[in-house]
Design a protein around this motif. Structure first.
Motif, PDB file in Angstrom:
ATOM      1  N   LEU A  16      -5.114  -1.148  -0.392  1.00 49.25           N
ATOM      2  CA  LEU A  16      -3.565  -1.313  -0.206  1.00 49.25           C
ATOM      3  C   LEU A  16      -2.935  -1.655  -1.570  1.00 49.25           C
ATOM      4  O   LEU A  16      -1.585  -1.267  -1.587  1.00 49.25           O
ATOM      5  CB  LEU A  16      -3.528  -2.741   0.524  1.00 49.25           C
ATOM      6  CG  LEU A  16      -4.057  -2.857   2.011  1.00 49.25           C
ATOM      7  CD1 LEU A  16      -3.813  -3.998   2.634  1.00 49.25           C
ATOM      8  CD2 LEU A  16      -3.322  -1.597   2.971  1.00 49.25           C
ATOM      9  N   ASN A  17      -3.610  -1.472  -2.674  1.00 51.87           N
ATOM     10  CA  ASN A  17      -2.895  -1.677  -3.734  1.00 51.87           C
ATOM     11  C   ASN A  17      -2.774  -0.184  -4.569  1.00 51.87           C
ATOM     12  O   ASN A  17      -2.287   0.187  -5.750  1.00 51.87           O
ATOM     13  CB  ASN A  17      -3.535  -2.640  -4.904  1.00 51.87           C
ATOM     14  CG  ASN A  17      -3.432  -4.065  -4.435  1.00 51.87           C
ATOM     15  OD1 ASN A  17      -2.495  -4.376  -3.653  1.00 51.87           O
ATOM     16  ND2 ASN A  17      -4.271  -4.801  -4.836  1.00 51.87           N
ATOM     17  N   GLY A  18      -3.363   0.923  -4.007  1.00 48.36           N
ATOM     18  CA  GLY A  18      -3.394   2.054  -4.452  1.00 48.36           C
ATOM     19  C   GLY A  18      -2.637   3.122  -3.824  1.00 48.36           C
ATOM     20  O   GLY A  18      -1.677   2.562  -3.207  1.00 48.36           O
ATOM     21  N   ILE A  19      -2.872   4.336  -3.859  1.00 46.72           N
ATOM     22  CA  ILE A  19      -1.861   5.406  -3.047  1.00 46.72           C
ATOM     23  C   ILE A  19      -2.240   5.860  -1.732  1.00 46.72           C
ATOM     24  O   ILE A  19      -1.545   6.529  -1.114  1.00 46.72           O
ATOM     25  CB  ILE A  19      -1.615   6.660  -4.096  1.00 46.72           C
ATOM     26  CG1 ILE A  19      -2.857   7.231  -4.105  1.00 46.72           C
ATOM     27  CG2 ILE A  19      -1.144   6.360  -5.223  1.00 46.72           C
ATOM     28  CD1 ILE A  19      -3.041   8.602  -4.694  1.00 46.72           C
ATOM     29  N   ILE A  87      -0.087  -7.867  -1.497  1.00 47.28           N
ATOM     30  CA  ILE A  87      -0.217  -6.525  -2.063  1.00 47.28           C
ATOM     31  C   ILE A  87       0.495  -6.481  -3.732  1.00 47.28           C
ATOM     32  O   ILE A  87       1.608  -6.922  -3.672  1.00 47.28           O
ATOM     33  CB  ILE A  87       0.612  -5.255  -1.129  1.00 47.28           C
ATOM     34  CG1 ILE A  87       0.013  -5.051  -0.056  1.00 47.28           C
ATOM     35  CG2 ILE A  87       0.725  -3.998  -1.788  1.00 47.28           C
ATOM     36  CD1 ILE A  87       0.522  -4.237   1.085  1.00 47.28           C
ATOM     37  N   LYS A  88      -0.350  -5.961  -4.307  1.00 49.33           N
ATOM     38  CA  LYS A  88      -0.151  -5.722  -5.761  1.00 49.33           C
ATOM     39  C   LYS A  88      -0.505  -4.696  -6.249  1.00 49.33           C
ATOM     40  O   LYS A  88      -1.696  -4.164  -6.646  1.00 49.33           O
ATOM     41  CB  LYS A  88      -0.903  -6.828  -6.452  1.00 49.33           C
ATOM     42  CG  LYS A  88      -0.733  -8.495  -6.219  1.00 49.33           C
ATOM     43  CD  LYS A  88      -1.541  -9.325  -7.108  1.00 49.33           C
ATOM     44  CE  LYS A  88      -1.157 -10.701  -6.815  1.00 49.33           C
ATOM     45  NZ  LYS A  88      -2.198 -11.572  -7.465  1.00 49.33           N
ATOM     46  N   PHE A  89       0.450  -3.593  -6.290  1.00 54.38           N
ATOM     47  CA  PHE A  89       0.319  -2.113  -6.443  1.00 54.38           C
ATOM     48  C   PHE A  89      -0.269  -2.116  -7.938  1.00 54.38           C
ATOM     49  O   PHE A  89       0.396  -2.907  -8.807  1.00 54.38           O
ATOM     50  CB  PHE A  89       1.523  -1.322  -6.395  1.00 54.38           C
ATOM     51  CG  PHE A  89       2.051  -1.143  -5.075  1.00 54.38           C
ATOM     52  CD1 PHE A  89       1.349  -0.452  -4.098  1.00 54.38           C
ATOM     53  CD2 PHE A  89       3.451  -1.708  -4.648  1.00 54.38           C
ATOM     54  CE1 PHE A  89       1.697  -0.334  -2.880  1.00 54.38           C
ATOM     55  CE2 PHE A  89       3.955  -1.625  -3.119  1.00 54.38           C
ATOM     56  CZ  PHE A  89       2.998  -0.774  -2.443  1.00 54.38           C
ATOM     57  N   TYR A 303      -4.359   3.927  -9.206  1.00 51.75           N
ATOM     58  CA  TYR A 303      -3.546   2.836  -9.397  1.00 51.75           C
ATOM     59  C   TYR A 303      -2.402   2.978 -10.225  1.00 51.75           C
ATOM     60  O   TYR A 303      -1.311   2.303 -10.191  1.00 51.75           O
ATOM     61  CB  TYR A 303      -4.528   1.755 -10.034  1.00 51.75           C
ATOM     62  CG  TYR A 303      -5.398   0.929  -9.267  1.00 51.75           C
ATOM     63  CD1 TYR A 303      -5.168   0.706  -7.780  1.00 51.75           C
ATOM     64  CD2 TYR A 303      -6.855   0.939  -9.813  1.00 51.75           C
ATOM     65  CE1 TYR A 303      -5.840  -0.002  -6.955  1.00 51.75           C
ATOM     66  CE2 TYR A 303      -7.698   0.151  -8.671  1.00 51.75           C
ATOM     67  CZ  TYR A 303      -7.340  -0.076  -7.580  1.00 51.75           C
ATOM     68  OH  TYR A 303      -8.194  -0.794  -6.693  1.00 51.75           O
ATOM     69  N   GLU A 304      -2.342   3.921 -11.282  1.00 50.36           N
ATOM     70  CA  GLU A 304      -1.420   4.135 -12.681  1.00 50.36           C
ATOM     71  C   GLU A 304       0.017   4.704 -11.749  1.00 50.36           C
ATOM     72  O   GLU A 304       0.967   4.323 -12.366  1.00 50.36           O
ATOM     73  CB  GLU A 304      -1.690   5.048 -13.638  1.00 50.36           C
ATOM     74  CG  GLU A 304      -2.178   6.501 -12.985  1.00 50.36           C
ATOM     75  CD  GLU A 304      -3.398   6.800 -12.392  1.00 50.36           C
ATOM     76  OE1 GLU A 304      -3.602   7.646 -12.053  1.00 50.36           O
ATOM     77  OE2 GLU A 304      -4.042   5.759 -12.241  1.00 50.36           O
ATOM     78  N   ILE A 305      -0.189   5.206 -10.754  1.00 47.21           N
ATOM     79  CA  ILE A 305       1.006   5.649 -10.076  1.00 47.21           C
ATOM     80  C   ILE A 305       1.478   4.803  -8.495  1.00 47.21           C
ATOM     81  O   ILE A 305       2.413   5.239  -7.993  1.00 47.21           O
ATOM     82  CB  ILE A 305       1.218   7.261  -9.772  1.00 47.21           C
ATOM     83  CG1 ILE A 305       0.208   7.461  -8.733  1.00 47.21           C
ATOM     84  CG2 ILE A 305       1.171   7.948 -11.206  1.00 47.21           C
ATOM     85  CD1 ILE A 305       0.250   9.005  -8.308  1.00 47.21           C
ATOM     86  N   ALA A 306       0.777   4.031  -8.034  1.00 50.08           N
ATOM     87  CA  ALA A 306       0.572   3.131  -6.910  1.00 50.08           C
ATOM     88  C   ALA A 306       2.008   2.488  -6.903  1.00 50.08           C
ATOM     89  O   ALA A 306       2.405   1.717  -7.861  1.00 50.08           O
ATOM     90  CB  ALA A 306      -0.422   2.302  -6.796  1.00 50.08           C
ATOM     91  N   GLY A 307       2.618   2.656  -5.831  1.00 52.68           N
ATOM     92  CA  GLY A 307       3.845   1.958  -5.344  1.00 52.68           C
ATOM     93  C   GLY A 307       5.104   2.568  -6.050  1.00 52.68           C
ATOM     94  O   GLY A 307       6.365   2.217  -5.896  1.00 52.68           O
TER      95      GLY A 307
END
Length: 351
Positions: A16-19, A87-89, A303-307
């Motif tokens: 959920l913290n990813g894309i 959730i912590k993107f 993770y680097e572009i999540a959210g």
């Protein structure tokens, strides 16, 4: 003409913290997707509501308590949990790993029960999914335990298909893991998949060498001469169109690889580096050899572009289409081989 039945596409939501959520929702934000399938997402109403708000996506969905209640023409969300995830993107957290496992387990159970037809998995983090009741390096190994058959990690596009002799093991263990039995088993799985899943009647398969330059006649290692070559000869003598071993460093540098229906690589990076270089954004990870269809995009959690709303959903969308295509191909193959008259025609075609 009878309308083709919509296939129920189950979706495990991934980290959920990813894309994962983003590529899933962007895929089904296009209402035309509902003409091809009935999506069934394993998560919760509140989780999807939070994600769509954060990502500013215009999408409506229908909450259900179980996959069997999913409605055609709707994006269905099965409420797997009641709690609200923190959730912590962009962060790898144990909590996100726990929810990824819950989603995956619920989706696989629905797949086994026939409540969904195929499974498309969003990306997970192999570190934060580890738990007392989940000690697998990834989706493939878990699915191999839960479903029937001999699994094979098969990276696919329309014109490039790469399978792996070994997948999630250390490079130092690769040579010892490759045995004549393993080679014959993986070739048999690829052959069957190419015939049943992709409609290729006489598949032609290339096998890549274990060592640099396929060992240079034993100068750089004897595994290719002692293990690969005898197994390839035995397979060839039995009627399989199997060739190699080919030196991996130059195999993809020319168009020679296009002469084969599939390539079998010795280990993970030997196969996936060229595959992703040649097809990134269009590639699909398919778990071949099992009694159920599972696909996933060819990328990770990013993770680097999540959210941030920047994720490209094209690989996930392609994974959905490939799952549908393989499911239909399997059904057609089963019908052809079950009907005596059609079976006779099929045999003529496969000669």
């Amino acid at each position: 003409m009878e309308e083709r039945q919509k296939i129920k596409v189950g979706v495990s939501i991934g980290d959920l913290n990813g894309i994962g959520c983003e590529v899933v929702l962007k895929t089904f934000e296009d209402n035309r997707m509902l003409d091809f399938c009935t999506p069934v997402i394993f998560a919760s109403n509140k989780t999807i509501s939070y994600q769509k708000t954060e990502l500013k996506l215009d999408i409506n969905y229908h909450g259900v308590q179980e996959a069997s209640k999913a409605l055609d023409g709707k994006i269905n969300v099965v409420n797997v949990w009641r709690e609200i995830p923190n959730i912590k993107f962009g962060e790898a957290t144990a909590e996100a790993g726990d929810f990824a496992i819950k989603s995956l387990k619920a989706a696989v159970q629905a797949l086994k029960e026939g409540a969904i037809d195929v499974l498309v998995t969003a990306p997970i983090n192999k570190n934060n999914i580890q738990a007392e009741d989940f000690k697998f390096p990834g989706h493939t190994d878990f699915l191999a335990q839960e479903l029937e058959g001999e699994s094979l990690m098969f990276m696919i596009t329309d014109d490039l298909k790469v399978g792996l002799l070994t997948d999630h093991i250390a490079v130092k263990d690769v040579a010892a893991a490759i045995t004549p039995e393993l080679i014959k088993s993986k070739v048999a799985t690829i052959e069957q998949s190419l015939k049943v899943d992709f409609g290729i009647s006489k598949p032609k398969i290339a096998i890549l060498g274990i060592n640099p330059h396929s060992g240079d006649n034993g100068i750089i290692g004897k595994e290719d001469d002692d293990t690969l070559k005898p197994a390839i000869k035995e397979l060839s003598d039995s009627g399989s169109l199997v060739f190699g071993p080919y030196s991996a460093d130059s195999f993809f540098g020319s168009d020679g690889y296009k002469s084969f229906d599939a390539i079998l690589a010795a280990y993970h990076d030997q196969g996936l580096i060229p595959f992703k270089t040649l097809s990134f954004g269009r590639g699909v990870n398919y778990t071949a050899g099992l009694n159920k269809v599972r696909t996933s995009p060819d990328h990770g959690t990013a993770y680097e572009i999540a959210g941030k709303g920047k994720a490209d959903h094209s690989s996930f969308e392609e994974a959905v289409f490939k799952a549908i295509e393989i499911f239909r191909n399997r059904k057609e193959y089963s019908e052809l081989t079950a009907n005596p008259l059609k079976k006779s025609r099929l045999k003529r075609e496969f000669r």
